[in-house]
Scaffold this active site. Structure first.
Site, mmCIF file in Angstrom:
data_model
loop_
_atom_site.group_PDB
_atom_site.id
_atom_site.type_symbol
_atom_site.label_atom_id
_atom_site.label_comp_id
_atom_site.label_asym_id
_atom_site.label_seq_id
_atom_site.Cartn_x
_atom_site.Cartn_y
_atom_site.Cartn_z
ATOM 1 N N LEU A 8 8.790 33.280 18.778
ATOM 2 C CA LEU A 8 9.551 32.199 19.431
ATOM 3 C C LEU A 8 8.896 30.893 19.004
ATOM 4 C CD1 LEU A 8 11.481 30.793 21.389
ATOM 5 C CD2 LEU A 8 9.935 31.429 23.274
ATOM 6 N N ILE A 9 9.642 30.078 18.276
ATOM 7 C CA ILE A 9 9.098 28.817 17.737
ATOM 8 C C ILE A 9 9.887 27.656 18.331
ATOM 9 C CG2 ILE A 9 8.570 27.490 15.648
ATOM 10 C CD1 ILE A 9 8.942 30.119 14.027
ATOM 11 N N SER A 13 14.206 22.580 13.837
ATOM 12 C CA SER A 13 15.221 21.819 13.085
ATOM 13 C C SER A 13 14.664 21.235 11.789
ATOM 14 C CB SER A 13 15.785 20.696 13.952
ATOM 15 O OG SER A 13 14.760 19.795 14.293
ATOM 16 N N SER A 14 13.354 20.993 11.731
ATOM 17 C CA SER A 14 12.766 20.404 10.512
ATOM 18 C C SER A 14 11.272 20.695 10.476
ATOM 19 C CB SER A 14 13.023 18.883 10.481
ATOM 20 O OG SER A 14 12.364 18.235 11.548
ATOM 21 N N GLY A 15 10.615 20.211 9.429
ATOM 22 C CA GLY A 15 9.153 20.224 9.365
ATOM 23 C C GLY A 15 8.508 21.593 9.452
ATOM 24 N N GLY A 17 8.141 23.667 11.953
ATOM 25 C CA GLY A 17 8.883 24.691 12.695
ATOM 26 C C GLY A 17 9.900 25.362 11.800
ATOM 27 N N SER A 137 -3.330 18.979 15.952
ATOM 28 C CA SER A 137 -3.380 18.041 14.828
ATOM 29 C C SER A 137 -4.851 17.779 14.520
ATOM 30 C CB SER A 137 -2.718 16.723 15.237
ATOM 31 O OG SER A 137 -2.955 15.716 14.276
ATOM 32 N N TYR A 150 -1.085 9.585 21.022
ATOM 33 C CA TYR A 150 -0.906 10.828 20.265
ATOM 34 C C TYR A 150 -2.207 11.635 20.248
ATOM 35 C CZ TYR A 150 0.294 13.986 16.390
ATOM 36 O OH TYR A 150 0.532 15.106 15.617
HETATM 37 P P1 NAP Z 1 9.222 16.980 12.568
HETATM 38 O O1 NAP Z 1 9.759 17.352 11.232
HETATM 39 O O2 NAP Z 1 9.585 15.664 13.151
HETATM 40 O O3 NAP Z 1 9.573 18.163 13.578
HETATM 41 C C1 NAP Z 1 9.403 18.024 14.967
HETATM 42 C C2 NAP Z 1 10.237 19.077 15.682
HETATM 43 O O4 NAP Z 1 9.961 18.971 17.089
HETATM 44 C C3 NAP Z 1 11.739 18.871 15.497
HETATM 45 O O5 NAP Z 1 12.357 20.119 15.419
HETATM 46 C C4 NAP Z 1 12.122 18.166 16.797
HETATM 47 O O6 NAP Z 1 13.463 18.367 17.179
HETATM 48 C C5 NAP Z 1 11.213 18.874 17.781
HETATM 49 N N1 NAP Z 1 11.070 18.132 19.030
HETATM 50 C C6 NAP Z 1 10.610 16.878 19.211
HETATM 51 N N2 NAP Z 1 10.666 16.550 20.516
HETATM 52 C C7 NAP Z 1 11.161 17.627 21.178
HETATM 53 C C8 NAP Z 1 11.473 17.917 22.523
HETATM 54 N N3 NAP Z 1 11.288 17.007 23.504
HETATM 55 N N4 NAP Z 1 11.971 19.128 22.835
HETATM 56 C C9 NAP Z 1 12.192 20.041 21.874
HETATM 57 N N5 NAP Z 1 11.954 19.832 20.566
HETATM 58 C C10 NAP Z 1 11.445 18.631 20.232
HETATM 59 O O7 NAP Z 1 7.618 16.929 12.512
HETATM 60 P P2 NAP Z 1 6.515 18.078 12.298
HETATM 61 O O8 NAP Z 1 5.400 17.416 11.585
HETATM 62 O O9 NAP Z 1 7.093 19.313 11.750
HETATM 63 O O10 NAP Z 1 6.027 18.288 13.805
HETATM 64 C C11 NAP Z 1 5.739 19.562 14.340
HETATM 65 C C12 NAP Z 1 4.407 19.521 15.059
HETATM 66 O O11 NAP Z 1 3.362 19.306 14.115
HETATM 67 C C13 NAP Z 1 4.288 18.389 16.070
HETATM 68 O O12 NAP Z 1 3.671 18.895 17.248
HETATM 69 C C14 NAP Z 1 3.386 17.384 15.371
HETATM 70 O O13 NAP Z 1 2.696 16.569 16.275
HETATM 71 C C15 NAP Z 1 2.480 18.321 14.603
HETATM 72 N N6 NAP Z 1 1.730 17.741 13.489
HETATM 73 C C16 NAP Z 1 2.343 17.179 12.410
HETATM 74 C C17 NAP Z 1 1.584 16.687 11.355
HETATM 75 C C18 NAP Z 1 2.202 16.125 10.100
HETATM 76 O O14 NAP Z 1 1.521 15.496 9.299
HETATM 77 N N7 NAP Z 1 3.461 16.342 9.857
HETATM 78 C C19 NAP Z 1 0.197 16.736 11.421
HETATM 79 C C20 NAP Z 1 -0.405 17.288 12.539
HETATM 80 C C21 NAP Z 1 0.368 17.796 13.560
HETATM 81 P P3 NAP Z 1 14.650 17.288 16.858
HETATM 82 O O15 NAP Z 1 15.087 17.561 15.449
HETATM 83 O O16 NAP Z 1 15.696 17.577 17.867
HETATM 84 O O17 NAP Z 1 14.047 15.920 16.993
#
Ligand code: NAP
Length: 277
Positions: A8-9, A13-15, A17, A137, A150
């Site tokens: 369960l992830i 929708s992006s990134g 996940g 992170s 953050y």
């Molecule tokens: P992302 O592409 O923006 O993906 C974020 C995901 O979280 C999207 O599916 C978004 O859904 C969902 N989301 C945001 N707010 C939400 C809410 N209130 N309820 C349910 N879903 C929600 O960015 P990502 O980098 O893959 O982020 C994933 C995780 O990795 C986050 O926890 C982020 O802090 C962490 N992270 C990222 C990095 C990096 O460099 N990218 C580094 C360290 C940690 P929607 O499409 O509906 O907005």
């Protein structure tokens, strides 16, 4: 890892996940992914009809979470692995950023993740197995100006994860906090919440940081698909790690932080121990 496992992830929708879901599906695992719109649910299920299951859930809809998890357990099957991935970054100088933005940051990144954990734990505890993976992170170890809320949220999730691992390991449940460096996702793009500037005193310390983050968005060092494979390696391990860094940037920066912290502890050791007795 056995192909019968179900993940369960949150936030597929992006990134990260999305990448983790795709890599897991490619290795034959079942994936339930949460999204926030019906359209995103349809798009996700179309990736692998019959093994990719979408559920619409905002992780701050705390009262809905238990029912969603129970429904998944009943209709899809036992959740072997929960990946708390949903989250976003708030960027803004602390003095300039309203408390409401800190609350929102913690609601999504911390309270949402905790609510998900609390919902799956009764099932995992009853089965005496399971794995909870929390996306923190490198910002859960290191800090920089302009992301205080953050970093606060990710430090919090690191702490919750580590303490929880001590509570549930006797039941055969592993908890892993995954701390990535900078990766090419939507994090610094469409997903980031940026507080507007208002106090010129902070221009020198913060403007270059904001500009550089905007310029680098989309060109970060880390590949989310490789992160996904690394996470699947940890999921498949007999003894998964409690902390897992992802990316050479995270490795260098976190090592540097721990070493500087150790230096400071040593420098103040006499004062530290002067309070005993
Ligand atoms: P992302 O592409 O923006 O993906 C974020 C995901 O979280 C999207 O599916 C978004 O859904 C969902 N989301 C945001 N707010 C939400 C809410 N209130 N309820 C349910 N879903 C929600 O960015 P990502 O980098 O893959 O982020 C994933 C995780 O990795 C986050 O926890 C982020 O802090 C962490 N992270 C990222 C990095 C990096 O460099 N990218 C580094 C360290 C940690 P929607 O499409 O509906 O907005």
């Amino acid at each position: 890892m056995k192909s019968s496992k179900t993940l369960l992830i949150t936030g597929v929708s992006s990134g990260f996940g999305r990448a983790l879901a795709q890599e897991a599906l490619a290795t034959g695992l079942k994936v339930v992914g949460t999204v926030r719109t019906e359209q995103a649910k349809d798009d996700f299920e179309a990736l692998a009809p019959g093994v990719a299951f979408g559920r619409v859930l905002d992780v701050t809809d705390f009262d809905a979470i238990d029912a969603v998890v129970s429904e998944i357990e009943n209709s899809v099957g036992p959740i072997d692995v929960l990946v708390n991935n949903a989250g976003y970054g708030h960027e803004g100088i602390m003095e300039e950023s309203p408390l409401s933005e800190m609350r929102r940051q913690f609601d999504v990144n911390v309270f949402g993740a905790v609510a998900m954990m609390k919902a799956v734990l009764p099932f995992m505890r009853a089965r005496r197995r399971g794995h909870i993976m929390n996306m923190t992170s490198m910002g859960g170890f290191i800090t920089m100006p302009g992301i205080a809320y953050y970093c606060g949220s990710k430090f919090a999730l690191e702490g919750v994860s580590e303490a929880l691992s001590k509570e549930v390991s006797p039941f055969g449940i592993a908890v892993t906090a995954v701390a990535p460096g900078s990766f090419r996702t939507d994090w610094a793009g469409r997903s980031m919440k940026r507080t507007p500037r208002s106090i010129p005193d902070y221009d020198d310390v913060f403007d270059p940081v904001r500009r550089s983050r905007e310029e680098k968005s989309g060109q970060q060092l880390g590949d989310p698909r490789k992160a996904a494979r690394a996470m699947l390696t940890a999921i498949a391990a007999d003894r998964p790690p409690v902390h897992l860094l992802l990316g050479s940037d995270a490795l260098g920066l976190v090592r540097g932080k721990l070493s500087a912290l150790d230096d400071e502890i040593r420098a103040w050791e006499a004062v530290t121990v002067s309070t005993d007795g």
